[in-house]
Design an enzyme around this catalytic site. Sequence first.
Site, mmCIF file in Angstrom:
data_model
loop_
_atom_site.group_PDB
_atom_site.id
_atom_site.type_symbol
_atom_site.label_atom_id
_atom_site.label_comp_id
_atom_site.label_asym_id
_atom_site.label_seq_id
_atom_site.Cartn_x
_atom_site.Cartn_y
_atom_site.Cartn_z
ATOM 1 C CB THR A 147 -1.756 1.887 5.624
ATOM 2 O OG1 THR A 147 -2.075 3.202 6.139
ATOM 3 C CG2 THR A 147 -1.426 0.975 6.791
ATOM 4 C CE LYS A 149 1.336 9.751 -2.722
ATOM 5 N NZ LYS A 149 2.162 8.541 -2.668
ATOM 6 C CD GLU A 185 13.297 12.814 1.914
ATOM 7 O OE1 GLU A 185 12.808 13.359 0.895
ATOM 8 O OE2 GLU A 185 14.022 13.414 2.724
ATOM 9 C CB VAL A 221 7.657 13.907 -2.924
ATOM 10 C CG1 VAL A 221 7.943 14.372 -4.351
ATOM 11 C CG2 VAL A 221 6.387 14.561 -2.403
ATOM 12 N N GLY A 265 8.876 1.419 -6.048
ATOM 13 C CA GLY A 265 9.427 0.136 -5.638
ATOM 14 C C GLY A 265 9.482 0.014 -4.132
ATOM 15 C CG ASP A 294 0.641 9.153 -6.618
ATOM 16 O OD1 ASP A 294 0.442 9.128 -5.400
ATOM 17 O OD2 ASP A 294 1.754 8.931 -7.133
ATOM 18 C CE LYS A 322 4.241 10.452 -5.717
ATOM 19 N NZ LYS A 322 4.839 9.563 -6.717
#
Length: 653
Positions: free
Chosen positions: A391, A415, A442, A445, A632, A514, A518
């Site tokens: 989620t 994240k 993993e 980012v 993706g 976003d 990261k």
Amino acid sequence: MLFELTNKAIRSHFRRSTRGTPVVTGFLGATEDGRTTTIGRNGSDYTATILGAALRASMVEIWTDVDGVLSADPRSVPHAFVLPQLTYEEAMELSYFGAEVLHSAALAPAIAAKIPILIKNTLNPTAPGTLISDQPQVWEGVAKGITSIDDIALLTLRGLAMVGVPGTAERLFRALATRKVSVVLISQASSEHTICFAVRTSDVPAARRAIQEEFHYEMQASVTALDEKLSQTIVAVVGDGMRGTPGVAGKVFQTLGQNGVNVSAIAQGASERNISFVIDSANGDRALNVIHSAFFEKRKKLHLIVVGVGNIGSTLLQQLHRQRNYLLSQGFDVRVCGLADSKRMIFDTEGIDLCRWKEILRQSKEKMDLQRMVDAVGELNLTNVALVDCTASEKLSQAYTHFVDANVHIVTPNKKANVQPIDQYKALMQKLKEKQKFFLYEANVGAGLPVISTLKDLIASGDTVRKIEGILSGTLSYLFNSYDGSQPFSEILREAHRLGFTEPDPRDDLSGEDVARKLLILARQLGWEMDLKDIRTENLIPSGLQRMTTKRFLAKLPSADRNFQKRYEKARARSCVLRYVARLVDHRGSAALEEIPRDHPFASTKGSDNILAFTTDRYLRTPLIVQGPGAGAEVTAAAVFSDILKLLHYLPV
């Protein structure tokens, strides 16, 4: 038991009885003066072995209601199995520590006469049963069985007055024997400061009185004290193969530690065929299951609780289903034992059928509730459990500490946990360390790119990272790789939104938030104590379009096309392209839309590519480049799958 008289009487009787098949009811006996009496618990089995030993039978068969002696209590360990063969010593240890198929007293006559005992099932006579004899069986493992005794109290006599004083242990156990208190387990540290022993809970009052009377003066002077710990369980791991085998105790206690089971006391006899320990009764079933899995499961098991079945979650479930046979061939048994979306959740210790997971979840009547989920995971008593959070929920990420307390590893593309305020982030990292749980992310980012693992490897190998820069947003990469001035920027964004390349609200991408997340995740990997407020980002959303519905924003976006067109033409005039570039250097982070020369590596990206350049002491002149698709469902789910595989390799055998 008066064996000499009994054996003579049995032989004399059967010499006189020559007709038919004798039937002996068992359980009953007589005293020396002829009074009828019973011979105690499991008296019928005891009668059988007494008769067999006296008559020098070739074998004693005991028919009961189970297929034989099991590796563990099936009521606690569903995967317990029938042991084909046991030695007398193994059977004695198992029977003493709670295995109910055969009482230890019933074994004594057979052991003395070296007569094998065969345990058979009256309700399933074709089952081969368990053979108990003095012949050791060729056995692949080291342990044969795991058993337990509940309703135990752990008492500890402690005090400086005991150190180096001869006779303290003798006084203690003589006093207990006087009160007819049976001691089940004893453990004493070499410091002689404490003597720890376990008794039945019902014997605690008598034990307490005996000790208070015997050590009255020491307790009155406050140099000796008695501690009591109730609601305890003794677990015993038994097997002849444990003798002289290094690492057995290490495996037992490592398995317990990694599954959050604390040990109160430990005892191992010189025979080395029994390792016994005391734990809280609340952890009894969990301890039995995790140890049984560690010693008897041929495949390494991992149980997954998957939360979120959108694009990434559903793709991950497909990948797990496709790869199940491959994982089994590699010695891994990965099962999805819990599944949840925003409305419902379902649990199954045997694993959810991934061919029908949508139907199964849809039919579930259990509403999604985070606290109930944490409780349910703890109640499953499974070995090696991982929460797979697919989620973007901040609420779920804030519950990670509760899952870790329930002995659950975390695998996630979410994240939110890694970008929470630094104090909360540190608390989570400390909790993971204390509980010895893995946190793998993993996909945080670079989607499927090995960004986090590459950075961790650089740091672990002793390299010093000087700078990290690159394109970290798959959405922004796609937008500016597609934008060539021939089509308005707003049309490209709307098409990307329609195709699902952006967040549901594209402003989450255009704001740079976003990318900032990261960057913060990478900065914290470097040990930099930063928060989101320390990352400067350029917001590409015009100020007038920031506060409105998504639908209205998309309708109004053409008003910003002229500004994007000007920036594009300015960059083209300088033989540059537009790229949204993020940088970490000197404990500072930033991200902005920049003009990049066409011969620069960042200009070579295509589609939704991410690209990162690591400038380090080793890669000073030529940075280490990581490049590939940065968005993706397939690649992101693959990164989560990769973390699951890493977790399998990290977990103990």
